[in-house]
Every structure is written in structure tokens, then in C-alpha cells.
Design an enzyme around this catalytic site. Structure first.
Site, PDB file in Angstrom:
ATOM      1  CB  CYS A   1      44.183  33.178  27.610  1.00 44.46           C
ATOM      2  SG  CYS A   1      43.926  33.679  25.910  1.00 44.46           S
TER       3      CYS A   1
ATOM      4  CB  CYS B   1      46.942  34.417  25.346  1.00 47.58           C
ATOM      5  SG  CYS B   1      45.303  35.079  25.526  1.00 47.58           S
ATOM      6  CG  ASP B   2      49.395  32.327  27.743  1.00 52.51           C
ATOM      7  OD1 ASP B   2      49.967  33.274  27.173  1.00 52.51           O
ATOM      8  OD2 ASP B   2      48.748  32.446  28.794  1.00 52.51           O
TER       9      ASP B   2
END
Ligand code: NAP
Length: 325
Positions: free
Chosen positions: A140, A143-144
């Protein structure tokens, strides 16, 4: 801990995302008592980890995936759907009354169920992937990506997801290498053009990731040439895997007919499964189109199919009652 409850509804929808929420909007607006088990971590589905959605009709300026999901959710609530922020952990779908329970032990009974469980990230299937998950290996970018400021990273895959992630990751990383197993991308022309013209993006063609190096965090990857078999290492600190999705069917594998790839079999263009009163829509059904708009459309069809099914059941119940009188 609160005592688990059992409640009865017209329709239970398992899963959110564009399919589940659209089904909820249509069903609740048709005055069906509708419950949606949204998922505890996965509420909103795959679009929650997407950045800009540029091709959802009605948003010429684009819309962020999470914002689009928030609006669909709000619309479902507006029409009276009950949303439960929990996973469905068991489902008994074969009888006339279906029973779905959540992780707190609450049971939701209904005569109709819509499966909108979506899909999960496909994995490379190499041991290092699990060992270094969250330690440089990610599925992701939204997200990261932030954790890879100024670093050299790679994205695996040749589809729209891989290219979209790669382009997004250039906001943080210094360089992004797209690793693809062939010499031709699967992604749409517009995404190919953007990625190929991006100064921070390069390509490792005909390459498969066969090992991820690093004791505690990612330090590099081993690539194997898919044509020559030759191996080479590249040093990097992040590996994003974007090689497609697999349908999430674990909850009902034993009861619902699936095809050989694990997608729920429905009577296209309808959404009926092999079980009366059980309908399926979205990515758990769709191996071809897999767009937010096609998922939403199939959610609409599932709600209409469920509505007709419940009307038929009610009609027969009234008929059998009146014959007895
Ligand atoms: P996809 O189109 O199925 O592409 C998956 C990619 O991963 C392919 O290039 C495939 O290689 C590769 N791959 C699959 N298994 C692999 C493995 N085990 N090892 C290495 N590589 C592997 O999946 P997606 O990119 O997630 O896209 C899914 C759908 O969503 C598509 O319809 C796409 O258009 C859509 N989407 C659209 C947008 C957008 O419009 N902005 C954004 C994201 C996704 P091969 O090409 O060799 O098969």
C-alpha cells in the site's frame, strides 16, 4: 464485554467498498431493513488505499478514493442502512434464514444476503515477503510511502495499480524501479506514458523478484531474468507489491460455488449465486473489469435482485397463508 445479540433484518450485506455501499444505498432506499458488515480493517475496500480516482464519472476534477467511499457510506446511512464496523466471521447461507455473525458474536438473521467481500492483495509467494512485511515490504503506497523519503525503492507489477503506486511514490522516494516480468506493460496507455516519462522512474523488464535481502529490514532484492534466467541484485530499502488482487471468499468457500480462480459464480448479468437468497457483486465476482464504477453497478444489480427475491418470498408466504385460511 456486552452480551451478543441476535437481530433480524431483510438484508445483510457482507463487505463495503463501492459494491457493498451501492447495494446498501439501493436496498435501504427501497425501504429494506439493511445491515452492512463493513469489515473492521477493510471498511471501504480497496479504494481506501487508493489516491486520486480520475475516472469515476461525475468527478471531472478527480476524487480521493477514501473521500469517494466516505460519500457512498454517508449516502447509505442517509437512507437508513445500519453499518457495522466489524468483520463477518461466520456465515450460514444455505437455509431460508441466513445467519451471519460478527467478531463480537452478534448474529444477523435475514432471508437475503449480498456478498461484497472484494479482493485481497496478491502476494509474490516467496518466503522473504512475509518475513519482511512491514519492514520495507508493503502492498500500500498511500499507507507506507511516507516512510521512504529520499530512498531508492521498487514496485513490482505492470498493471495500472503498479504504475499508479510508482508515480505516487515519487513524491517521497528518490528513485522508483518498476519490476515487471514481461517487456510490455498491461497498464492503460495514459498511465504508461506518465510512468515512462517520469524522471525518477526506471524499469527492470523481464524480471521477477526471487529473493528479498535484509536481516531486519529490506536492503535489496534479487531479480531473475524471465528470459535468460540470469540473476542480479539491486540495493534498495523498499519493495511495493502491486501484482493484482485475489477474490476474498474464505467466509463462504464451502457453500457458494466458485470458479477455478476463486471468483463467485453468478448468473451474469444477474447476481444470483447457486444459493437462493444469496447474491454477489464487486471484485469477488469480477475477474475482468474491476473498476469502482463497475463494482458500484454490480452492487446496484445485487440490491435489485435481492429486492425482487424478497418480494417473491413475501408473495409466496402470503399465498400459502391465505390457502390455509
Ligand atoms: P492487473 O491489471 O491484473 O495487473 C497485475 C500485474 O501484475 C500484471 O502486470 C501482471 O503481469 C503482474 N503479476 C501478476 N502476478 C504476478 C506475479 N506472481 N509475479 C509478478 N508479476 C505478477 O492488476 P492491477 O494493476 O491491480 O489492476 C486491476 C484492475 O484495476 C485493472 O482493470 C486496472 O485497470 C484497474 N485499475 C485502474 C486504475 C486507474 O484507472 N487509475 C488504477 C488501478 C487499477 P502480466 O502483465 O505479465 O500478467
Amino acid at each position: 464485554m456486552t452480551t451478543p445479540t441476535t437481530s433480524t433484518h431483510d438484508l445483510v450485506i457482507i463487505g463495503s467498498g463501492p459494491a457493498g455501499y451501492t447495494a446498501a444505498i439501493y436496498a435501504a432506499r427501497a425501504r429494506l431493513d439493511t445491515v452492512v458488515l463493513e469489515g473492521s480493517l477493510s471498511a471501504g475496500g480497496a479504494l481506501m488505499t487508493t489516491t486520486e480516482v480520475e475516472n469515476f464519472p461525475g468527478f471531472p476534477e478527480g476524487v480521493l478514493g477514501p473521500d469517494l467511499m466516505a460519500r457512498l457510506r454517508e449516502q447509505a446511512v442517509k437512507f437508513g442502512a445500519t453499518l457495522v464496523e466489524d468483520d463477518a466471521v461466520t456465515a450460514e447461507l444455505t437455509g431460508d434464514i441466513k445467519r451471519v455473525s460478527d467478531s463480537d458474536g452478534n448474529t444477523y438473521e435475514s432471508k437475503a444476503v449480498i456478498l461484497a467481500t472484494g479482493s485481497a492483495y496478491r502476494r509474490l509467494g516467496i518466503p522473504d515477503e512475509d518475513r519482511l512485511a512491514g519492514k520495507g515490504v508493503s502492498w500500500c503506497a498511500t499507507c507506507d510511502g511516507f516512510f521512504f523519503r529520499g530512498q531508492d525503492i521498487a514496485v513490482v507489477g505492470g498493471g495500472d495499480s503498479a504504475l499508479e503506486e510508482a508515480i505516487f511514490l515519487t513524491r517521497f522516494a528518490s528513485t522508483v524501479t518498476i519490476v515487471h516480468r514481461r517487456d510490455e506493460l498491461r497498464a492503460s496507455a495514459i498511465m504508461q506514458e506518465r510512468a515512462k516519462n517520469h524522471p525518477q522512474i526506471s524499469f527492470a523488464w523481464n524480471s521477477q523478484v526471487t529473493a528479498i535481502h535484509g536481516a531486519d529490514t529490506v536492503e535489496g532484492i534479487e531479480l531473475t531474468d524471465t528470459v535468460t534466467g540470469e540473476k542480479r541484485d539491486i540495493p534498495l530499502t523498499g519493495l511495493f507489491i502491486a501484482i493484482g488482487q485475489v477474490p476474498r471468499h474464505e467466509l463462504f468457500t464451502d457453500e457458494v460455488t466458485l470458479d477455478e480462480a476463486g471468483f463467485v459464480v453468478v448468473d451474469h448479468p444477474g447476481t444470483r449465486t447457486n444459493l437462493p437468497g444469496v447474491f454477489a457483486c464487486g471484485d469477488v465476482v469480477d475477474r475482468i473489469y474491476r473498476q469502482a464504477i463497475t463494482a458500484a453497478a454490480s452492487g446496484c444489480r445485487a440490491a435489485l435482485d435481492a429486492q425482487h427475491y424478497l418480494a417473491d418470498v413475501a408473495h409466496h408466504e402470503v399465498g400459502s397463508t391465505s390457502t390455509q385460511v
